[in-house]
Motif scaffolding. Sequence first.
Motif, PDB file in Angstrom:
ATOM      1  N   ARG A  13       0.841  -1.197   0.000  1.00  0.00           N
ATOM      2  CA  ARG A  13       0.000   0.000   0.000  1.00  0.00           C
ATOM      3  C   ARG A  13       0.880   1.252   0.000  1.00  0.00           C
ATOM      4  O   ARG A  13       1.980   1.251   0.547  1.00  0.00           O
ATOM      5  CB  ARG A  13      -0.912   0.018   1.233  1.00  0.00           C
ATOM      6  CG  ARG A  13      -1.864  -1.174   1.319  1.00  0.00           C
ATOM      7  CD  ARG A  13      -2.567  -1.205   2.669  1.00  0.00           C
ATOM      8  NE  ARG A  13      -3.367  -2.406   2.854  1.00  0.00           N
ATOM      9  CZ  ARG A  13      -4.683  -2.484   2.624  1.00  0.00           C
ATOM     10  NH1 ARG A  13      -5.327  -1.417   2.184  1.00  0.00           N
ATOM     11  NH2 ARG A  13      -5.347  -3.604   2.808  1.00  0.00           N
ATOM     12  N   GLY A  14       0.376   2.313  -0.611  1.00  0.00           N
ATOM     13  CA  GLY A  14       1.053   3.597  -0.568  1.00  0.00           C
ATOM     14  C   GLY A  14       2.381   3.651  -1.293  1.00  0.00           C
ATOM     15  O   GLY A  14       3.272   4.409  -0.905  1.00  0.00           O
ATOM     16  N   VAL A  15       2.533   2.860  -2.360  1.00  0.00           N
ATOM     17  CA  VAL A  15       3.789   2.848  -3.110  1.00  0.00           C
ATOM     18  C   VAL A  15       3.524   3.219  -4.574  1.00  0.00           C
ATOM     19  O   VAL A  15       2.375   3.278  -5.009  1.00  0.00           O
ATOM     20  CB  VAL A  15       4.479   1.467  -3.049  1.00  0.00           C
ATOM     21  CG1 VAL A  15       4.846   1.111  -1.626  1.00  0.00           C
ATOM     22  CG2 VAL A  15       3.586   0.385  -3.656  1.00  0.00           C
ATOM     23  N   ASN A  16       4.604   3.454  -5.309  1.00  0.00           N
ATOM     24  CA  ASN A  16       4.493   3.818  -6.718  1.00  0.00           C
ATOM     25  C   ASN A  16       5.345   2.885  -7.566  1.00  0.00           C
ATOM     26  O   ASN A  16       6.572   2.876  -7.444  1.00  0.00           O
ATOM     27  CB  ASN A  16       4.962   5.263  -6.930  1.00  0.00           C
ATOM     28  CG  ASN A  16       4.172   6.252  -6.095  1.00  0.00           C
ATOM     29  OD1 ASN A  16       2.949   6.191  -6.048  1.00  0.00           O
ATOM     30  ND2 ASN A  16       4.867   7.153  -5.423  1.00  0.00           N
ATOM     31  N   TYR A  17       4.687   2.099  -8.408  1.00  0.00           N
ATOM     32  CA  TYR A  17       5.384   1.183  -9.306  1.00  0.00           C
ATOM     33  C   TYR A  17       5.253   1.716 -10.737  1.00  0.00           C
ATOM     34  O   TYR A  17       4.149   2.001 -11.200  1.00  0.00           O
ATOM     35  CB  TYR A  17       4.775  -0.218  -9.246  1.00  0.00           C
ATOM     36  CG  TYR A  17       5.172  -1.024  -8.021  1.00  0.00           C
ATOM     37  CD1 TYR A  17       5.687  -0.411  -6.884  1.00  0.00           C
ATOM     38  CD2 TYR A  17       5.019  -2.406  -7.994  1.00  0.00           C
ATOM     39  CE1 TYR A  17       6.037  -1.150  -5.768  1.00  0.00           C
ATOM     40  CE2 TYR A  17       5.364  -3.159  -6.878  1.00  0.00           C
ATOM     41  CZ  TYR A  17       5.873  -2.519  -5.765  1.00  0.00           C
ATOM     42  OH  TYR A  17       6.220  -3.251  -4.650  1.00  0.00           O
ATOM     43  N   MET A  18       6.393   1.832 -11.411  1.00  0.00           N
ATOM     44  CA  MET A  18       6.402   2.239 -12.810  1.00  0.00           C
ATOM     45  C   MET A  18       6.557   0.996 -13.669  1.00  0.00           C
ATOM     46  O   MET A  18       7.375   0.117 -13.367  1.00  0.00           O
ATOM     47  CB  MET A  18       7.551   3.214 -13.072  1.00  0.00           C
ATOM     48  CG  MET A  18       7.524   3.868 -14.446  1.00  0.00           C
ATOM     49  SD  MET A  18       6.208   5.115 -14.604  1.00  0.00           S
ATOM     50  CE  MET A  18       6.875   6.457 -13.614  1.00  0.00           C
ATOM     51  N   ILE A  19       5.778   0.915 -14.748  1.00  0.00           N
ATOM     52  CA  ILE A  19       5.813  -0.249 -15.640  1.00  0.00           C
ATOM     53  C   ILE A  19       6.244   0.207 -17.019  1.00  0.00           C
ATOM     54  O   ILE A  19       5.613   1.091 -17.623  1.00  0.00           O
ATOM     55  CB  ILE A  19       4.431  -0.939 -15.721  1.00  0.00           C
ATOM     56  CG1 ILE A  19       3.997  -1.435 -14.339  1.00  0.00           C
ATOM     57  CG2 ILE A  19       4.463  -2.105 -16.697  1.00  0.00           C
ATOM     58  CD1 ILE A  19       3.215  -0.433 -13.521  1.00  0.00           C
TER      59      ILE A  19
END
Length: 280
Positions: free
Chosen positions: A38-44
């Motif tokens: 939760r509360g994270v940022n994943y770039m794809i």
Amino acid sequence: MKQVVRMCDVSFDAKLFETFQCGTPLDDLLSSHVGLPRGVNYMIIGDPGVGKTTIILDLMANVQMSYPEARMLFISAEMNEIDFSVYIERYPKFAQLPILFIESDFDEAVRNWELVRSVVEEGWDVVAIDSFYELQGIIREEEGIRMKDAESWLLKLIKQQNKAQNSRHVNTTFLTIQQVTKSGNFVGSNRLKHSITAMMELKLDNPKNIYSDRYITFSKHRRGDVGVKLYYSLSSMGDVFFDEARFQKDQHIKHVQSKVSGQIRDFADQFDKLFNQEEL
């Protein structure tokens, strides 16, 4: 004004450290705690046609089915409703996902930036953006600002949601699809790179052959391992196929290699100590 703090004095809600599990081998890659934090940022990132959008939609649909109380939101700045209907034919479970379609129609009565902000601030557990660069460009054109400023607007909104500054007070996780250059390089500023928790890359074994085997790996990961490969296929209907047997085999090989490397280092240390004692 910000104050200097000690982490031992900072407290968090225990729920913040729970994860959303999608019920596939992808959970093992998403974090060392298994699942999407939760509360994270994943770039794809990945080349066109490798399946970035499909992988993210599949992840979100699986999470939604496992956690009916969780709120998922897909923001599409690249596809409209007609385009998306193609996905529904192959993956019917995607039809249950709430979607915000963003189009650059330059209608002064509809400001896309205000629309995105108001919807996101309703409070969602997971928000996916397809793509960051396209949404950034729409905001730049409609608001008459620089790309750098549009990026700052989006990053500010994302960080606020990470910290639960929304109507539901939930720590929102963002899955942001980003474009790459023809040479495969990430499109975006250093600030954008540094703001993400993890960089998920979708790759082909043979970059020159779109039909070669595809895999997911992380090149940056504050919550898990980097360099681990998970092969997948988009040829089946209804679900993404993850090659769990191959994944487990690769994990076992890496474990054995790590164990042997440790034994070699221990042996080398013992030899050095013995050699040094003999010299004395």
